[in-house]
Design a protein around this motif. Sequence first.
Motif, PDB file in Angstrom:
ATOM      1  N   VAL A  92      18.237 -58.765  21.370  1.00  0.00           N
ATOM      2  CA  VAL A  92      17.016 -58.220  20.756  1.00  0.00           C
ATOM      3  C   VAL A  92      17.351 -57.722  19.352  1.00  0.00           C
ATOM      4  N   MET A  93      16.536 -58.125  18.381  1.00  0.00           N
ATOM      5  CA  MET A  93      16.667 -57.603  17.018  1.00  0.00           C
ATOM      6  C   MET A  93      15.518 -56.619  16.804  1.00  0.00           C
ATOM      7  N   ALA A  94      15.888 -55.376  16.482  1.00  0.00           N
ATOM      8  CA  ALA A  94      14.889 -54.315  16.367  1.00  0.00           C
ATOM      9  C   ALA A  94      14.796 -53.838  14.921  1.00  0.00           C
ATOM     10  N   ALA A  95      13.715 -53.124  14.639  1.00  0.00           N
ATOM     11  CA  ALA A  95      13.539 -52.549  13.304  1.00  0.00           C
ATOM     12  C   ALA A  95      14.477 -51.360  13.150  1.00  0.00           C
ATOM     13  N   PRO A  96      14.945 -51.089  11.906  1.00  0.00           N
ATOM     14  CA  PRO A  96      15.804 -49.917  11.713  1.00  0.00           C
ATOM     15  C   PRO A  96      15.060 -48.652  12.148  1.00  0.00           C
ATOM     16  N   ASP A 122      12.006 -43.891  15.568  1.00  0.00           N
ATOM     17  CA  ASP A 122      11.144 -43.932  14.399  1.00  0.00           C
ATOM     18  C   ASP A 122      11.320 -45.268  13.669  1.00  0.00           C
ATOM     19  N   PRO A 123      10.821 -46.351  14.288  1.00  0.00           N
ATOM     20  CA  PRO A 123      11.044 -47.672  13.678  1.00  0.00           C
ATOM     21  C   PRO A 123      10.369 -47.796  12.303  1.00  0.00           C
ATOM     22  N   GLN A 124      11.122 -48.311  11.346  1.00  0.00           N
ATOM     23  CA  GLN A 124      10.595 -48.515   9.986  1.00  0.00           C
ATOM     24  C   GLN A 124       9.986 -49.907   9.926  1.00  0.00           C
ATOM     25  N   LEU A 125       8.699 -49.964   9.618  1.00  0.00           N
ATOM     26  CA  LEU A 125       8.009 -51.244   9.627  1.00  0.00           C
ATOM     27  C   LEU A 125       7.980 -51.834   8.220  1.00  0.00           C
ATOM     28  N   GLY A 126       7.723 -53.133   8.147  1.00  0.00           N
ATOM     29  CA  GLY A 126       7.422 -53.746   6.851  1.00  0.00           C
ATOM     30  C   GLY A 126       8.535 -54.551   6.226  1.00  0.00           C
ATOM     31  N   SER A 127       9.778 -54.528   6.769  1.00  0.00           N
ATOM     32  CA  SER A 127      10.820 -55.349   6.138  1.00  0.00           C
ATOM     33  C   SER A 127      10.542 -56.832   6.429  1.00  0.00           C
ATOM     34  N   GLU A 128      11.011 -57.696   5.500  1.00  0.00           N
ATOM     35  CA  GLU A 128      10.682 -59.121   5.607  1.00  0.00           C
ATOM     36  C   GLU A 128      11.756 -59.895   6.369  1.00  0.00           C
ATOM     37  N   GLU A 182      17.864 -55.798   7.429  1.00  0.00           N
ATOM     38  CA  GLU A 182      17.561 -54.461   7.984  1.00  0.00           C
ATOM     39  C   GLU A 182      17.703 -54.416   9.516  1.00  0.00           C
ATOM     40  N   ALA A 183      17.797 -55.564  10.164  1.00  0.00           N
ATOM     41  CA  ALA A 183      17.735 -55.598  11.636  1.00  0.00           C
ATOM     42  C   ALA A 183      18.836 -54.773  12.293  1.00  0.00           C
ATOM     43  N   VAL A 184      18.492 -54.180  13.432  1.00  0.00           N
ATOM     44  CA  VAL A 184      19.443 -53.449  14.257  1.00  0.00           C
ATOM     45  C   VAL A 184      19.585 -54.234  15.565  1.00  0.00           C
ATOM     46  N   TYR A 185      20.820 -54.527  15.950  1.00  0.00           N
ATOM     47  CA  TYR A 185      21.006 -55.236  17.217  1.00  0.00           C
ATOM     48  C   TYR A 185      22.382 -54.930  17.769  1.00  0.00           C
ATOM     49  N   ARG A 233      10.825 -53.282  18.783  1.00  0.00           N
ATOM     50  CA  ARG A 233      11.564 -54.510  19.083  1.00  0.00           C
ATOM     51  C   ARG A 233      10.803 -55.658  18.414  1.00  0.00           C
ATOM     52  N   VAL A 234      11.486 -56.445  17.611  1.00  0.00           N
ATOM     53  CA  VAL A 234      10.800 -57.386  16.718  1.00  0.00           C
ATOM     54  C   VAL A 234      11.019 -58.838  17.144  1.00  0.00           C
ATOM     55  N   LEU A 235      12.284 -59.217  17.341  1.00  0.00           N
ATOM     56  CA  LEU A 235      12.597 -60.600  17.741  1.00  0.00           C
ATOM     57  C   LEU A 235      13.524 -60.544  18.944  1.00  0.00           C
TER      58      LEU A 235
END
Length: 420
Positions: free
Chosen positions: A331-335, A340-346, A408-411, A379-381
């Motif tokens: 799973v690749m998650a937002a930072p 407190d997931p940070q949204l908006g990274s590309e 930026e991904a966290v995994y 959780r993004v991808l």
Amino acid sequence: MNVLLIGAGGREHALAYTLRKSPSLNRFFVAPGNPGIERLAKSVILASGDHEAVIAFCRRQAIDFVVIGPEGPLVRGLVDALEEEGIAAFGPSEDAALLEGSKSFAKEVCKCFAVPTAAYAKFTDAESAKAYVREQGAPIVVKADGLASGKGVVVAESAAEAEAAIESMFGGQFGEAGETVVIEEKLIGEEVSFFALCDGTRALPLGSAQDYKRLGDGDTGPNTGGMGAISPSPLMDEALTARVMKEIIEPVVAGMAELNRPFVGVLYAGLMLTADGPKVLEFNVRFGDPEAQALLPQLQTDLLPLFKACSDENMPMDPVKLSGKKAVTVVMAAPGYPLDPQLGSEIKGLDAVEDMPGIIVTQAGTKKDGKRLLADGGRVLSVTGIGADLAEAREKAYAAVAAIDWPEAVYRKDIGAGKA
Ligand code: AMP
Ligand code: GLY
């Protein structure tokens, strides 16, 4: 069949890939879906809690079958509402979904039908719960009764920690879900997620997985919705599958029928393999996320007619065919996830990764901004690699993760590591 899939996560994207492969599929809709699922099914805006709107949509589009991914709509009775209108749906009724919706109900079912689980007591006030903890001593496990997105469980190593958890649950941390609290013995062993398909009276094993709940490598950091999975679980074999079916799944299915709450759908048993054999930690009434992303690509049986047969309470008992391969899902998650997931990274470079052999990418918290794909959730991808063995599956999954241009991904780096 014209099918409506309900949900918006990686699990539903994996379900969409699976249903799309079925020769029985005709028109395919998803509510609400996400940018990934939209490439497989037509997205419609429908609130799953608005049963009348879902029914009206099904009528308008001649939907033959509704497949429900998440637990929320099941616990809130969407299947009952659809079936009252003669629309077939895959998943348990509200009465049967209580197996996930109330941990004390699940414990009572286990007790009543002699299904192995941790010893427990349930409480509706903090004082008696704390008195019980003082009497039992630590370690001890404190659980909010209702749905709490996987966050309502505290495995307390001291009585003080358990008492603090009791205070915060009765203090409203989980709202109504914490008005009843279950306190249970801590079980020692290794965990397995086991999935069975049930048609109200009978059950077929589907497969197993191991999920990685903690945020950090080596099972450190906070609990999450799940940072990865491997499937099948290296701890499961044929003998253990037979034992879990006989000692856990079959008595629960028979018991639920006896209680006039026949269970239809996927029964997900979270198990601890203890020195005394497998014991139930919890039941879920749907596929796991991200376990579904690892398990579903390995099922070679056409699942759409099988799901429909379950809902018709007429499931063929032929064993489900598995590929015999292994899957590793990262799973690749937002930072900042989970607090407190940070949204908006590309996120860039997905198309090339999706073409890599043995790779399946599912989306969850994503959104389109023109042509750009942005992180829009915790959780993004999820990236699944499939290989002949776990080492190969893992190598593929991490090569694909490295090829996704999303700095930026966290995994986690250790999904499937050190497993045979
Ligand atoms: P649950 O949502 O009930 O599965 O609990 C979440 C996690 O808490 C499980 O996956 C286990 O890691 C842990 N857990 C729950 N119940 C127990 C128990 N009785 N003994 C030890 N660990 C537990
Ligand atoms: N991954 C855990 C769950 O879906 O409940």
